[in-house]
Design a protein around this motif. Structure first.
Motif, PDB file in Angstrom:
ATOM      1  N   VAL A 184     -14.773 -18.467   9.167  1.00 51.53           N
ATOM      2  CA  VAL A 184     -13.984 -19.133   8.130  1.00 51.53           C
ATOM      3  C   VAL A 184     -13.593 -18.111   7.062  1.00 51.53           C
ATOM      4  O   VAL A 184     -14.431 -17.334   6.610  1.00 51.53           O
ATOM      5  CB  VAL A 184     -14.802 -20.269   7.470  1.00 51.53           C
ATOM      6  N   SER A 185     -12.313 -18.102   6.675  1.00 46.06           N
ATOM      7  CA  SER A 185     -11.892 -17.250   5.558  1.00 46.06           C
ATOM      8  C   SER A 185     -12.156 -17.997   4.262  1.00 46.06           C
ATOM      9  O   SER A 185     -11.663 -19.102   4.073  1.00 46.06           O
ATOM     10  CB  SER A 185     -10.400 -16.924   5.664  1.00 46.06           C
ATOM     11  N   VAL A 186     -12.932 -17.377   3.401  1.00 42.89           N
ATOM     12  CA  VAL A 186     -13.381 -18.060   2.188  1.00 42.89           C
ATOM     13  C   VAL A 186     -13.016 -17.263   0.951  1.00 42.89           C
ATOM     14  O   VAL A 186     -13.378 -16.094   0.833  1.00 42.89           O
ATOM     15  CB  VAL A 186     -14.921 -18.233   2.193  1.00 42.89           C
ATOM     16  N   GLU A 187     -12.291 -17.883   0.045  1.00 40.18           N
ATOM     17  CA  GLU A 187     -12.133 -17.284  -1.276  1.00 40.18           C
ATOM     18  C   GLU A 187     -13.144 -17.953  -2.187  1.00 40.18           C
ATOM     19  O   GLU A 187     -13.113 -19.159  -2.400  1.00 40.18           O
ATOM     20  CB  GLU A 187     -10.707 -17.475  -1.810  1.00 40.18           C
ATOM     21  N   LEU A 188     -14.048 -17.132  -2.714  1.00 42.84           N
ATOM     22  CA  LEU A 188     -15.090 -17.636  -3.604  1.00 42.84           C
ATOM     23  C   LEU A 188     -14.637 -17.436  -5.043  1.00 42.84           C
ATOM     24  O   LEU A 188     -14.066 -16.398  -5.375  1.00 42.84           O
ATOM     25  CB  LEU A 188     -16.377 -16.842  -3.353  1.00 42.84           C
ATOM     26  N   ARG A 200      -8.891 -10.655   5.021  1.00 43.71           N
ATOM     27  CA  ARG A 200      -8.478 -12.065   5.077  1.00 43.71           C
ATOM     28  C   ARG A 200      -9.681 -13.001   4.960  1.00 43.71           C
ATOM     29  O   ARG A 200      -9.569 -14.094   4.405  1.00 43.71           O
ATOM     30  CB  ARG A 200      -7.733 -12.350   6.388  1.00 43.71           C
ATOM     31  N   ALA A 201     -10.829 -12.557   5.464  1.00 42.79           N
ATOM     32  CA  ALA A 201     -12.032 -13.392   5.387  1.00 42.79           C
ATOM     33  C   ALA A 201     -12.412 -13.681   3.936  1.00 42.79           C
ATOM     34  O   ALA A 201     -13.154 -14.624   3.658  1.00 42.79           O
ATOM     35  CB  ALA A 201     -13.193 -12.723   6.117  1.00 42.79           C
ATOM     36  N   TYR A 202     -11.892 -12.865   3.007  1.00 45.85           N
ATOM     37  CA  TYR A 202     -12.169 -13.077   1.581  1.00 45.85           C
ATOM     38  C   TYR A 202     -10.914 -13.550   0.840  1.00 45.85           C
ATOM     39  O   TYR A 202     -10.873 -13.519  -0.382  1.00 45.85           O
ATOM     40  CB  TYR A 202     -12.694 -11.786   0.947  1.00 45.85           C
ATOM     41  N   GLY A 203      -9.889 -13.935   1.594  1.00 41.01           N
ATOM     42  CA  GLY A 203      -8.687 -14.480   0.966  1.00 41.01           C
ATOM     43  C   GLY A 203      -7.703 -13.452   0.443  1.00 41.01           C
ATOM     44  O   GLY A 203      -6.870 -13.776  -0.403  1.00 41.01           O
ATOM     45  N   VAL A 242     -22.611 -17.235  -3.146  1.00 42.88           N
ATOM     46  CA  VAL A 242     -22.255 -15.931  -2.561  1.00 42.88           C
ATOM     47  C   VAL A 242     -22.785 -15.848  -1.137  1.00 42.88           C
ATOM     48  O   VAL A 242     -22.072 -15.448  -0.206  1.00 42.88           O
ATOM     49  CB  VAL A 242     -22.828 -14.773  -3.419  1.00 42.88           C
ATOM     50  N   LYS A 243     -24.038 -16.265  -0.964  1.00 40.91           N
ATOM     51  CA  LYS A 243     -24.635 -16.165   0.377  1.00 40.91           C
ATOM     52  C   LYS A 243     -24.031 -17.185   1.340  1.00 40.91           C
ATOM     53  O   LYS A 243     -23.799 -16.888   2.516  1.00 40.91           O
ATOM     54  CB  LYS A 243     -26.158 -16.317   0.286  1.00 40.91           C
ATOM     55  N   ALA A 270      -6.788 -17.556   3.127  1.00 41.27           N
ATOM     56  CA  ALA A 270      -8.079 -18.242   3.010  1.00 41.27           C
ATOM     57  C   ALA A 270      -7.976 -19.666   3.556  1.00 41.27           C
ATOM     58  O   ALA A 270      -7.036 -20.392   3.252  1.00 41.27           O
ATOM     59  CB  ALA A 270      -8.542 -18.269   1.557  1.00 41.27           C
ATOM     60  N   ARG A 304     -18.111 -16.928   6.386  1.00 39.04           N
ATOM     61  CA  ARG A 304     -17.251 -15.857   6.927  1.00 39.04           C
ATOM     62  C   ARG A 304     -17.788 -15.372   8.263  1.00 39.04           C
ATOM     63  O   ARG A 304     -17.025 -15.104   9.191  1.00 39.04           O
ATOM     64  CB  ARG A 304     -17.167 -14.700   5.925  1.00 39.04           C
ATOM     65  N   ASP A 305     -19.131 -15.276   8.359  1.00 39.37           N
ATOM     66  CA  ASP A 305     -19.729 -14.875   9.641  1.00 39.37           C
ATOM     67  C   ASP A 305     -19.317 -15.843  10.750  1.00 39.37           C
ATOM     68  O   ASP A 305     -19.179 -15.452  11.906  1.00 39.37           O
ATOM     69  CB  ASP A 305     -21.266 -14.857   9.550  1.00 39.37           C
ATOM     70  N   ARG A 318     -18.463  -5.613   4.940  1.00 39.91           N
ATOM     71  CA  ARG A 318     -18.095  -6.372   6.140  1.00 39.91           C
ATOM     72  C   ARG A 318     -17.203  -5.534   7.059  1.00 39.91           C
ATOM     73  O   ARG A 318     -17.303  -5.617   8.281  1.00 39.91           O
ATOM     74  CB  ARG A 318     -17.397  -7.684   5.760  1.00 39.91           C
ATOM     75  N   GLU A 341     -20.753 -15.877   2.537  1.00 37.83           N
ATOM     76  CA  GLU A 341     -20.948 -14.843   3.557  1.00 37.83           C
ATOM     77  C   GLU A 341     -21.245 -15.462   4.920  1.00 37.83           C
ATOM     78  O   GLU A 341     -20.708 -15.027   5.940  1.00 37.83           O
ATOM     79  CB  GLU A 341     -22.082 -13.890   3.144  1.00 37.83           C
ATOM     80  N   ARG A 395      -5.726 -11.422  -5.267  1.00 35.43           N
ATOM     81  CA  ARG A 395      -6.462 -10.641  -4.263  1.00 35.43           C
ATOM     82  C   ARG A 395      -5.432 -10.071  -3.312  1.00 35.43           C
ATOM     83  O   ARG A 395      -4.885 -10.789  -2.486  1.00 35.43           O
ATOM     84  CB  ARG A 395      -7.407 -11.551  -3.475  1.00 35.43           C
TER      85      ARG A 395
END
Lengths: 424, 424
Positions: free
Chosen positions: B361-365, A27-30, B350-351, B334, B357-358, A140, B354, A94
């Protein structure tokens, strides 16, 4: 039956813990969860995953309507069919899932007949950015479970690179699948035995040599690799991917030309996650890019990349390194055990328990009518944290004495205060 | 294939919602989750559930090792075997599970071939207090989902009472299973058709009359019922159970002598949960007491009571009355979609993703490299709540402009503030 997924509550709690953590990382990546059927037409897998897996190592049978069915040995072909049939989707898709899968194999450590795995895939994105994304999720998951790069490594390569090497070594393209099969099994037998097999199966010394060298090459800068395939697009892609992983700080990943994975449909980057120690030899996770699979179901071509991760192999890995939280073995869902002194208080106790549940407290109410000391012994065996006895006084005043079992501390309180006391 | 459990994310979210709510209700009463195998030896079900269900209406086959297997049509026999084999358990055991089950039947509304159900059982307690407890959980599940007693009713009776009535009407005990089967199907056909069937099958006018009267008796005080079985222990037990339900405030439950349920192993109280309206004729839940089942596996006799609840029939019920939360259809995992302005900002993005997310927050990149407007359109189609673009400015300053899609409101903030902004 041996090898089947039968989990009493303590084992189920471990699986639930893994599912919760893994789904959280997804979920953290959608990623969104979906579900596919366990029963599928046999041809779905026979053509896509490879016939060894689909026919020999699976549960398949003919149903009462004469259809050849299979209990899925893996998930990806079902996913591809769903995506192909879905029509309008917001790409890149996703999706993740926790399928229970089946293999007809002899059960042994880390290999069972019925198992839950985790699948995570991106569909509709052909760039290495997608491959990086799924590897970031995988990493992760592992870090979130307390594993570090000393304990696991993500080994990656590319089927395109392996194909380029083999082709340049003179291997006929029709023999590539056989070469992949041999390379894929290079660490399942002794080196000598395996090399004999490779030489015997590969027509031509150069091809056998390429297979053997590929399987042991773990350096993108290797002079041999650069001389044979350094000018191929696949090699440049690997170099770029390696740089992307490094830039993203994925220190746990490393190139291994011998990684090709066993499923027929992989087309590009392939990877696996291994225990760096000796105890768990089976890959915990395997994945890769499959750009042609969805197109096989008609309609448009939709590139895909993803992985499958076995929850049992993951659990064995975590157990090996003491990474499963100790409290998993004893945590009980009930906050409070409500003992009933005698049947005269039962009606009151039933209603009190209902009100406590309304306030968010999980309550196990005695239903045995046994002596209070026996009731409390049961609560203790179940590791329920708090106990209160409902006797004539409690039924009369509505006051409870709540005892914390671990400390023996007793607190007198009204029912409205119980939720706060037990931490709800 | 038709009737199989294939759930794209929007449908999976509905199932997940039901599972979450149901499991929460179970935990409120101290129930622990377990898992049993999908594949079982055929004889486990043929002897226990009844042969119609196990043999005719199931997926069964012979595996490569010559074993007769079945894909479980229900869960209880597996549970009984697990409990019998477990040895030391802290009784009463309160276990629940969400098994996927299989039936080889023609798919139609509310009836599919692969379905998830919820099973909840208490083992090791023989008193009506246990029966009450499982009905309290069932009621809490329904109320927690927004249903009220106008929409559903829990109908209960007892197989012992039905047996007593039939015996006193002169029915040979060997015919009781047939009589139960007939009674169980009394609302699956027209009244006339059903009565003809009952008369034809039952030997003797008195027995047929008893079957027909039982099926339509919904009053414990009925003179007919009292005259024929009023002095039986089973009748007294029903009266007591009725009082317990009333005292606990379970206004949604009512006595119906025609409830016998279809599974062979029930021995005492039986119950089912029905839609009170006309649209959903199938029972949403069925359950009862089975005091002899565990003992069949050797070892001690362990009384049991529990129910199975079909998630699909429950979902249809909730849809009928508009009780599914609207936000289920559009909620995306997300919190934030991170668009990438150009490839020059990718490494930074990208960083950054990350680190976000740490922080929870759920992030769709974005991984497509398409134009920012296309990226944002994708985020919009996915109903992701917040969007931020990473361009040269953001990569330079580390400041982000986060836009809430529903309102259009934009907030400039540093990355440490994003978690708070999106509500994490």
């Amino acid at each position: 039956m041996r090898g089947m997924r039968e989990l009493p509550p303590p084992e189920k709690r471990i699986e639930d813990y893994l599912v919760r953590r893994i789904a959280g990382a997804g979920r953290a990546y959608g990623f969104e969860e979906y579900e596919a059927p366990v029963l599928e037409p046999l041809e779905l897998f026979a053509a896509k995953s490879g016939s060894e897996l689909a026919v020999e190592q699976s549960y398949n049978f003919v149903d009462k309507g004469g259809r050849e069915l299979i209990m899925r040995p893996e998930l990806t072909p079902s996913l591809a069919r769903m995506v192909a049939a879905a029509g309008e989707l917001a790409y890149p898709v996703r999706w993740m899932s926790f399928p229970v899968c089946y293999r007809y194999e002899k059960p042994q450590r880390g290999r069972v007949r019925e198992f839950m795995q985790f699948n995570l895939d991106i569909l509709g994105a052909s760039g290495l950015e997608a491959d990086l994304d799924v590897i970031l999720v995988l990493r992760r998951i592992m870090l979130g479970l307390g594993a570090t790069g000393e304990r696991f490594s993500i080994r990656y390569s590319s089927r395109e690179l392996a194909s380029a090497v083999l082709e340049r070594a003179g291997l006929d393209p029709s023999e590539t699948p056989l070469a992949f099969k041999i390379i894929d099994k290079h660490d399942r037998m002794s080196r000598e035995e395996w090399e004999d097999w490779a030489v015997q199966e590969m027509k031509g010394v150069a091809a056998a040599d390429a297979v053997i060298r590929l399987a042991s090459c773990s350096n993108l800068g290797s002079p041999w690799l650069r001389s044979i395939a350094g000018d191929s697009p696949a090699y440049s892609e690997m170099v770029r991917f390696s740089g992307m992983l490094e830039s993203a700080g994925v220190t746990e990943a490393r190139f291994e030309a011998g990684v090709v994975r066993g499923l027929d449909y992989y087309t590009g980057v392939v990877f696996e996650l291994m225990d760096t120690g000796g105890e768990n030899r089976r890959a915990i996770c395997g994945g890769g890019r499959y750009d042609d699979l969805v197109g096989l179901f008609g309609g448009q071509r939709v590139p895909g990349v993803g992985f499958g991760l076995g929850l049992l192999t993951l659990q064995l890995f975590l157990e090996t390194y003491g990474l499963l939280p100790a409290e998993l073995s004893s945590s009980h869902p009930a906050d409070l055990f409500l003992a009933v002194y005698s049947e005269g208080q039962r009606d009151f106790a039933v209603k009190l328990a209902e009100r406590l549940r309304d306030s968010g407290v999980s309550v196990e109410l005695d239903i045995t009518g046994k002596s209070v000391s026996k009731q409390i012994r049961t609560a203790d065996r179940k590791s329920i944290r708090f106990v209160a006895v409902v006797g004539p006084d409690e039924a009369g005043t509505g006051e409870l004495t709540v005892k914390e079992m671990a400390t023996g501390r007793e607190t007198a309180c009204r029912e409205e205060q119980v939720a706060g006391l037990v931490g709800r």
